[in-house]
Motif scaffolding. Structure first.
Motif, PDB file in Angstrom:
ATOM      1  N   ILE A  39       0.852  -3.020  -9.093  1.00 51.64           N
ATOM      2  CA  ILE A  39       0.534  -3.094  -7.656  1.00 51.64           C
ATOM      3  C   ILE A  39      -0.816  -2.426  -7.451  1.00 51.64           C
ATOM      4  N   LEU A  72      -1.644  -0.163  -4.297  1.00 50.58           N
ATOM      5  CA  LEU A  72      -0.761   0.927  -3.900  1.00 50.58           C
ATOM      6  C   LEU A  72      -1.549   2.226  -3.671  1.00 50.58           C
ATOM      7  N   LEU A 128       3.039   6.594  -3.133  1.00 50.03           N
ATOM      8  CA  LEU A 128       4.257   6.260  -3.876  1.00 50.03           C
ATOM      9  C   LEU A 128       5.187   7.462  -3.844  1.00 50.03           C
ATOM     10  N   ARG A 187       0.820  -1.213   0.000  1.00 51.76           N
ATOM     11  CA  ARG A 187       0.000   0.000   0.000  1.00 51.76           C
ATOM     12  C   ARG A 187       0.853   1.263   0.000  1.00 51.76           C
ATOM     13  N   ARG A 188       1.978   1.220   0.693  1.00 50.95           N
ATOM     14  CA  ARG A 188       2.845   2.396   0.749  1.00 50.95           C
ATOM     15  C   ARG A 188       4.271   1.993   0.403  1.00 50.95           C
TER      16      ARG A 188
END
Length: 848
Positions: free
Chosen positions: A228, A231, A234, A208-209
């Motif tokens: 991804i 996500l 980013l 996610r991060r």
């Protein structure tokens, strides 16, 4: 000491208190303990060696204290431990090589924000049960080991260390993370990593991060990043990335924050960015991007902030961007090569705070729709080719603090309304073709706040501008006789008016022998009124279910007026309480004389009798949907204000006081600044309320026998000199504001039980800064911060807290003359907020 007698004690939970001293060694004697949680206190010293006796201990939480030294060797005998949570201390030393063998059941190891050194032990590969590993903000060095055996790993934070050897193979460890199929968070920023982003990064299917900013990563951004699907954030800022931005990024439907600034990227913004409808922050500044700004960015209807400055974009401004109603923090398109005129459709950006279009090749007139940007605080249009007069529509931008129109082709006279912008503190009109006389009001009175250089047709203004004296008008020379006659007529008329005023005053004096103002006459002469019956109906008979709050002199009820369904707050005076009537008169007198965006708006009043024939008096205000600041500080578990919200509230209250003291005509002292008197509307804009104790300065100086002057505020917030009988003054308001500011960012009430034996909130903060500023700050801002340790956010917050607390301390000094002027406090608060805005562009601190 009595705790050591509790031989069967299992849970020792004293989290988030004001405990001081050392962690007691006798805890090691309570062998039944399963959990120790004393985080969020003020503990100092070493971790006691006796804790090694607790063979049943599973959880130890010591975070957010001031512990020092290294881990005692006995600590590593606690093989039963599952959770080690000791961030935000000053622990030193290195981790033993076999630490992850010593703790085979470990689920969580959070030792971020300490002073630890050495390498990350290679035994970490054996931590098969570990779910969270946070080593961020330390000084770990060298190669990152393999994480191959950590299949349950969910959170890995290694940012802000000295990891890596500045070699191309620094990121080899990332391949071992492919086995960590539950990995959601990967923080690698601010280390010494070199190399390229691996193409297999697309296989992190639950990530996610991902942050890897401020390293030396080079090469292209891999297309596989777009695979991804989960996500959300980013961060690739401040690297050496080259090539174009992959079109595949547009597949990240969950992406909220995209931050690629300060790289060497080129090419166009992919049209697929129009698919990122959940994105709130877009940061692409300081690259070599080119082409036109794609109009599909208008699809990103969740954007709060957008910065694509310092690139090579060309072409026209797409009108679609200016139709994103969510844009509220900033829109920065500066330092490109954009051409054409401004779009006419700007009406959607009514919540935008900062707009920067400087250093482009824009031209034409400023559109009339500019007046729709009513929330703008900063507007930068310098170094373009704008022309014509300044649009009258700009007169609606009364919130402006910074306006830069320099280096353009503007003509005509400088509008007088700019001098009436009470918040404007930086105005740059230099290098244009303005003409005529420079205004002499507002910002034009301060040489450090205004620049009109290189406008050869300007004249007049304040002497510091060094402009020539304006020539006399020829027509006036030809009509001196006419002017003289008009002057005689004007004088005669003035004398007549003066005689009438004197006659009226005599009649008024004869009719009103007492100096006290009759509330009935006040309301009839100056205020619109409303009937008791209407208020009774609006509040459902002043029912308890409609009661919003209660004070010494009044109860406040929520009501709805039938005629237009307006939601109101009705302040009903407790006339049986001595002083309530005077409080009401003072409030009416104050509110009919002032008007400011950060003061509660006075709607109407009622002076009548109720259905039982009893005297009834009430004041009506707009209802504030978010209640009072007190509600948010007391109920912090359910209601949490972010750092930005608290900073904005502190600015709002300071601006209100600056207006009352310095800009309202007659200086007005509020006398009761405290959280319960600060109301928050739907946008969390603060409005100072309750003027029942307010006094105009001349009233204070001439009303020595007014016993109500003994009431000057609330315990804990009232200035110390008031306790010695000193008259109310603006210094007293500043003291109260300083205490409110300290409470706002520490979360501690000035009458808290912790403040006894002479210790005050002022002293408590003063003794702690700067070294322990993070310890005394509100834990909901520090310890519970979701992005803790990410992208240098702790340094940003530490700087802000130190700056804020210094203002609070300076405002709450014991001696009145030593207190900071409220105007200076306003300027310093603005500087802090500007710093936050600028740094969050780079660091992406979305949780602020």
């Amino acid at each position: 000491m009595e705790f050591q007698l509790l031989s069967n004690l299992q849970l020792f939970f004293l989290y988030l208190n004001n405990l001081t001293g050392n962690l007691p060694s006798y805890l090691g004697n309570i062998t039944s303990l399963i959990s120790i949680s004393v985080g969020g206190n003020n503990l100092v010293g070493n971790i006691p060696d006796t804790l090694g006796n607790l063979n049943n201990l599973e959880v130890i939480e010591l975070g957010l204290n001031n512990l020092s030294g290294s881990f005692p060797s006995s600590f590593f005998n606690l093989s039963s431990l599952t959770d080690i949570d000791i961030p935000l201390n000053q622990l030193q030393g290195s981790l033993p090589d076999d630490i992850f063998i010593s703790f085979p059941r470990l689920h969580k190891l959070n030792i971020g924000h300490n002073l630890l050194t050495g390498r990350i032990p290679s035994s970490v590969a054996n931590a098969s049960e570990l779910m969270l590993l946070a080593l961020n903000v330390n000084s770990f060095t060298g190669e990152v080991p393999s994480f191959e055996g950590m299949k349950k790993l969910d959170w890995l934070a290694l940012n802000r260390n000295k990891l890596g050897n500045s070699r191309p193979d620094d990121l080899n460890f990332m391949s071992s993370l492919l086995n960590c199929t539950e990995l959601r968070l990967l923080h690698l920023s601010e280390n010494n990593f070199e190399g390229v982003l691996p193409r297999f990064i697309g296989n992190f299917s639950n990530l996610r991060r991902f942050t890897i900013g401020n390293n030396s990563i080079h090469g292209n951004i891999p297309d596989e990043l777009g695979d991804i699907a989960t996500l959300e954030t980013l961060y690739l800022w401040s690297n050496d990335l080259t090539g174009t931005i992959p079109e595949s990024i547009g597949k990240l439907q969950e992406l909220r924050i995209l931050s690629f600034p300060d790289n060497i990227l080129y090419g166009e913004i992919p049209s697929s960015f129009g698919n990122l409808t959940m994105m709130t922050d877009l940061s692409l500044q300081q690259n070599n991007l080119q082409g036109t700004i794609p109009s599909v960015l208008g699809n990103c209807q969740s954007l709060l902030a957008m910065d694509i400055s310092q690139n090579n974009f060309t072409g026209y401004l797409p009108e679609e961007i200016f139709r994103i109603p969510s844009l509220s923090e900033f829109l920065d398109l500066s330092s490109n090569s954009l051409t054409g005129s401004l779009p006419s459709g700007l009406t959607s950006l009514e919540h935008l705070v900062l707009l920067n279009l400087s250093n482009n090749e824009l031209s034409g007139l400023l559109p009339g729709t500019f007046g729709s940007l009513i929330s703008l605080r900063e507007l930068y249009l310098s170094n373009n080719f704008f022309q014509g007069n300044i649009s009258p529509s700009l007169s609606s931008l009364r919130s402006l603090e910074i306006l830069d129109l320099s280096h353009n082709n503007f003509t005509g006279k400088i509008p007088q309304f700019l001098g009436k912008f009470s918040f404007l503190r930086n105005l740059n009109l230099s290098f244009n073709d303005f003409e005529g006389e420079v205004p002499i009001e507002g910002v034009f009175r301060n040489g450090s706040q205004v620049s009109v250089n290189n406008n050869p047709k300007l004249c007049g203004g304040e002497p510091f501008l060094l402009l020539p004296v304006c020539p006399k008008n020829e027509s006036s020379k030809k009509s001196r006789t006419s002017h003289f006659l008009k002057l005689i007529i004007s004088i005669s008329a003035s004398v007549s008016v003066l005689i009438l005023v004197l006659l009226f005053a005599i009649v008024y004096y004869l009719k009103h022998k007492k100096k006290l103002i009759s509330l009935d006459n006040t309301s009839k002469e100056f205020l619109p009124t409303i009937s008791y019956q209407s208020l009774h109906k609006a509040t459902n008979g002043f029912s308890e279910t409609n009661l919003l709050g209660s004070g010494k002199f009044s109860n406040v009820y929520k009501g709805i007026l039938d005629q237009n369904e307006t939601v109101i707050a009705v302040k009903v005076l407790k006339l049986q309480v001595k002083g309530a009537g005077k409080s009401f008169v003072a409030e009416c007198e104050a509110l009919r004389s002032i008007r400011h965006r950060n003061l509660v708006k006075f709607l109407t009043s009622c002076s009548s009798v109720d259905f039982k024939g009893n005297e009834f008096k009430a004041v009506v205000y707009p209802h504030m949907v978010n209640g009072s600041l007190q509600d948010w500080l007391v109920h912090s578990d359910e209601k949490k204000l972010t750092l930005i919200q608290r900073l904005n509230i502190s600015i709002d209250v300071a601006c209100a006081l600056d207006y009352l003291h310095n800009h309202s005509g007659n200086s007005l002292v509020h006398c009761d600044i405290k959280p319960s008197n600060v109301l928050l509307d739907g946008e969390f804009v603060a409005h100072v309320s309750d003027f029942g104790l307010a006094r105009f300065i001349q009233q204070v100086n001439t009303s020595q026998n007014d016993t109500s002057l003994g009431i000057k505020g609330t315990v804990g917030y009232a200035a110390p000199e008031y306790g010695m009988g000193t008259e109310a003054s603006t210094y007293g308001d500043i003291y109260s504001y300083g205490i409110l500011l300290l409470e706002l960012f520490t979360g501690k009430c000035p009458i808290d039980d912790a403040f006894d034996n002479g210790l005050t909130l002022h002293d408590f903060v003063k003794m702690a800064i700067p070294e322990r500023v993070m310890e005394i700050s509100d834990p909901t801002l520090v310890y519970g911060y979701d992005y803790q340790g990410e992208e240098a956010i702790d340094e940003i917050m530490e700087y802000c807290f130190i700056s804020l607390f210094r203002i609070g301390i300076s405002c709450s000094m014991e001696l009145p003359r030593e207190r900071m002027d409220i105007s200076r406090a306003v300027n310093e608060l603005y500087s802090i907020r500007n710093y936050l805005f600028k740094t969050r562009i780079k660091f992406g601190a979305n949780g602020l």
